[in-house]
Design an enzyme around this catalytic site. Sequence first.
Site, PDB file in Angstrom:
ATOM      1  N   TYR A 295     -65.681  47.275  78.680  1.00 30.46           N
ATOM      2  CA  TYR A 295     -64.583  48.738  78.381  1.00 30.46           C
ATOM      3  C   TYR A 295     -64.369  49.562  78.275  1.00 30.46           C
ATOM      4  CZ  TYR A 295     -61.436  48.931  74.395  1.00 30.46           C
ATOM      5  OH  TYR A 295     -60.298  49.100  73.823  1.00 30.46           O
TER       6      TYR A 295
ATOM      7  N   PHE B   9     -33.373  52.644  88.439  1.00 33.33           N
ATOM      8  CA  PHE B   9     -33.633  51.177  87.984  1.00 33.33           C
ATOM      9  C   PHE B   9     -33.654  50.528  86.871  1.00 33.33           C
ATOM     10  CE2 PHE B   9     -37.263  47.577  87.516  1.00 33.33           C
ATOM     11  CZ  PHE B   9     -37.112  46.981  88.919  1.00 33.33           C
ATOM     12  N   THR B  10     -33.372  49.907  87.090  1.00 35.65           N
ATOM     13  CA  THR B  10     -33.494  48.682  85.288  1.00 35.65           C
ATOM     14  C   THR B  10     -34.092  49.858  84.177  1.00 35.65           C
ATOM     15  OG1 THR B  10     -34.551  47.047  85.892  1.00 35.65           O
ATOM     16  CG2 THR B  10     -31.991  47.009  85.658  1.00 35.65           C
TER      17      THR B  10
ATOM     18  N   ASP C 160     -41.210  57.557  92.104  1.00 36.84           N
ATOM     19  CA  ASP C 160     -41.995  56.183  91.405  1.00 36.84           C
ATOM     20  C   ASP C 160     -41.848  55.107  92.810  1.00 36.84           C
ATOM     21  OD1 ASP C 160     -40.983  53.309  91.572  1.00 36.84           O
ATOM     22  OD2 ASP C 160     -39.316  53.463  89.810  1.00 36.84           O
TER      23      ASP C 160
ATOM     24  N   LYS D 111     -46.229  45.173  93.116  1.00 35.03           N
ATOM     25  CA  LYS D 111     -45.721  45.158  94.187  1.00 35.03           C
ATOM     26  C   LYS D 111     -46.184  46.172  95.273  1.00 35.03           C
ATOM     27  CE  LYS D 111     -41.230  45.037  92.239  1.00 35.03           C
ATOM     28  NZ  LYS D 111     -40.163  45.862  90.958  1.00 35.03           N
TER      29      LYS D 111
ATOM     30  N   ARG E 109     -27.013  40.242  91.478  1.00 40.32           N
ATOM     31  CA  ARG E 109     -27.172  40.837  91.910  1.00 40.32           C
ATOM     32  C   ARG E 109     -25.494  41.970  90.967  1.00 40.32           C
ATOM     33  NH1 ARG E 109     -30.833  43.649  88.769  1.00 40.32           N
ATOM     34  NH2 ARG E 109     -33.263  43.351  89.834  1.00 40.32           N
TER      35      ARG E 109
ATOM     36  N   PHE F 180     -28.125  37.717  81.887  1.00 39.45           N
ATOM     37  CA  PHE F 180     -28.161  36.175  82.953  1.00 39.45           C
ATOM     38  C   PHE F 180     -29.364  36.355  83.106  1.00 39.45           C
ATOM     39  CE2 PHE F 180     -28.649  35.663  87.542  1.00 39.45           C
ATOM     40  CZ  PHE F 180     -27.913  34.297  87.092  1.00 39.45           C
TER      41      PHE F 180
HETATM   42  C1  LIG Z   1     -40.442  46.287  89.162  1.00 38.46           C
HETATM   43  C2  LIG Z   1     -40.505  48.216  89.511  1.00 38.46           C
HETATM   44  C3  LIG Z   1     -40.083  48.742  88.421  1.00 38.46           C
HETATM   45  C4  LIG Z   1     -41.131  48.041  87.104  1.00 38.46           C
HETATM   46  O1  LIG Z   1     -42.549  47.545  87.251  1.00 38.46           O
HETATM   47  P1  LIG Z   1     -42.976  46.134  86.647  1.00 38.46           P
HETATM   48  O2  LIG Z   1     -44.240  46.257  87.461  1.00 38.46           O
HETATM   49  O3  LIG Z   1     -42.252  45.134  86.768  1.00 38.46           O
HETATM   50  O4  LIG Z   1     -43.063  47.158  85.468  1.00 38.46           O
HETATM   51  C5  LIG Z   1     -40.031  50.095  88.396  1.00 38.46           C
HETATM   52  N1  LIG Z   1     -39.457  50.958  89.169  1.00 38.46           N
HETATM   53  C6  LIG Z   1     -39.336  49.759  90.806  1.00 38.46           C
HETATM   54  C7  LIG Z   1     -38.739  50.641  91.582  1.00 38.46           C
HETATM   55  C8  LIG Z   1     -39.761  48.930  90.805  1.00 38.46           C
HETATM   56  O5  LIG Z   1     -39.318  47.868  91.633  1.00 38.46           O
END
Ligand SMILES: *Cc1c(COP(=O)(O)O)cnc(C)c1O
Length: 484
Positions: free
Chosen positions: A81, A133-134, A224, A267, A390, A456
Site C-alpha cells: 500500500y 479535448f472532451t 497534456d 496512450k 467525430r 452517441f
Molecule cells: C485520452 C486523452 C485524455 C484523457 O485520458 P483518459 O485516460 O482517457 O482519461 C486527455 N487528453 C488527451 C489529449 C487524450 O487523448
Amino acid sequence: MAKVGFYKDENVVPLEMHKVRIVQKLTLPPLEQRLACIQGAGYNTFLLQNADVFLDMLTDSGVNAMSDQQQAAMMVADDSYAGSSTFTRLAAKLRDIFGMQHFLPAHQGRACEHILAKVFVAPGSVVPMNYHFTTTKAHITVQGGIVEELVVAEGLAVTSAEPFKGNMDCERLADCIQRYTPGKIAFVRVEAGTNLIGGQPFSLQNLRDVREVCDRFGVMLVMDASLLADNLHFVKTREEACRDMSIRDITRAMADCCDILYFSARKLGCARGGGICIRSEAHYRAMRGLVPLFEGFLTYGGMSVREMEAMTVGLEETMDADVISQGPQFIGFMVDELVKRGVPVITPAGGLGCHIDAMRFVDHIPQTQYPAGALAAALYIAGGIRGMERGTLSEQRAPDGSEPLASMELVRLALPRRVFTLSQVLFAVDRLEWLYKHRRLIGGLEWSEEPEILRFFFYGRLTPKGGWSEKLAHQFRKDFGDCL
Ligand SMILES: *Cc1c(COP(=O)(O)O)cnc(C)c1O
C-alpha cells in the site's frame, strides 16, 4: 529511427521493427451478420460487441500493444500500500525523462484534469489552449472556467501542407491574456498530438514561443502529454532544427518549457493509468491533497502496481525512435493510399489514426442526417471495421433543443500502436475504396432513441433513412460474391 532501404524504390512501405509473439484470433462476420449487428446496435458503433468486429479502430486508448519487456516487468511488481518500490521506479523514470521533481499518480488522464481544474480553475477563470479535448473542457467548465481555443488557422483546414497544425497562434495568445488580464488566466494549456483535430502536432519552436508569452505575463504553462509520442516523432522528422536531436533530448527540451505536464498512460507508454509531473514544490503541495481523496494513496493513485511497472518500461520505450515511429508511419501510409484512390481524408497525416472527411465522402447527406455517423455504420457493413464518429452526433443539443452542427464531420479510424499489420491496413483501404465508389448508396440517419447528453457515447440508437443499408448490402453481394 532505423532507415531501411528497399531495392525497388517505388514500393517503399513502413517496416515493423518488432515481431509478433502473442496473437489474438479475429473473425470477420459474414455480411448478413454485420447487417444484423449494426441494426442491433442502433447504427451506433459504440454499441457493437467487440466479438462482432474485425478491425476495431474505435480508439487508441488502452488498446496499444505492450512489449515483452512490459509484460515481464508486470510479473515483478511490488505490491504494497505504501512505500512500494514499483512506485519509486516509476517516479524515478519520470524524473529522469522529464526533469521535473514531483509526481502525482492518478487512475487515468481525465483524473489528472479533474485535479488540475479543482486546484487552479475558479469561476470566471480562463484556460487558453491550442485546442480542447472532451474531458479537459468538461472539467474546466464544471469548475466555472472558460476555454479559449487558439490553434493556428491551418489547424482547422481539412487539407493542408502545414506540418504543425497543432501549433498555438502566439499573437492571439498574447491578445487573449491581455484581454482577460493575466490574473484571470488559470494556466495556458498545450496539447501534444492535438487529438480532436486529427492527432496534429506542434513544433518545439512553437512551444518555446508559447513559453515566452507565458513568461511575459507570468502565467503557468501546462502540457497534456497523452499523445506526446506521436508529437515527438513529428518534431524529429518534420522540424529541421531538431533533425539531429535524440528523442530523449527533444522530450527534455519540451518538458523544460512547461511548469506541469500530465498524461493518460492508456496512450503514453502503452499501459493504463496516468499522472501529473510537477516542477515546483508549491504546485505539488497544492494538488497533493486531492490524490488520496479521489484517486488512492500517493504511491498508487488508483493504479495497480502492474500497470505502473508496465508504464515505467513503456515510458523508457517511448524514448526509442523505432518504437514511436510505427504508429505515425502506418497512419501516413494509410492516408497516402487513400489519397491515391481519391478517398477524402485529413492531410497531412497526424498521429492517433486516419481521419476520413465525411463532408466530402458523402456530400449528398445533409449534416442534420449525420453524414459521419452514417459513414461509420456503412464501413462496418462493408468490412466489419469499427471507427468513431467525430461530428454532429458527438455534439450536444442547445438548451432550446436546437442542434449545433459540427465544424467537421469525420470518421476516425484509430490505429492502436503495433496492433494491426500492413495487410490489415490495406484491407481497410480496399473496403473504403469500394465504399467510396458506391457512396451514393449511403443515406442519412435519424434518431429512434436520443439520450439527453453524450448521445452517441451512451445508448443512442438511430435508423437508416430510406432503408439504405439493405441496398448497400445488396451491392456488396453483387461485387464480392460469396466472400466475407
Ligand atoms: C485520452 C486523452 C485524455 C484523457 O485520458 P483518459 O485516460 O482517457 O482519461 C486527455 N487528453 C488527451 C489529449 C487524450 O487523448
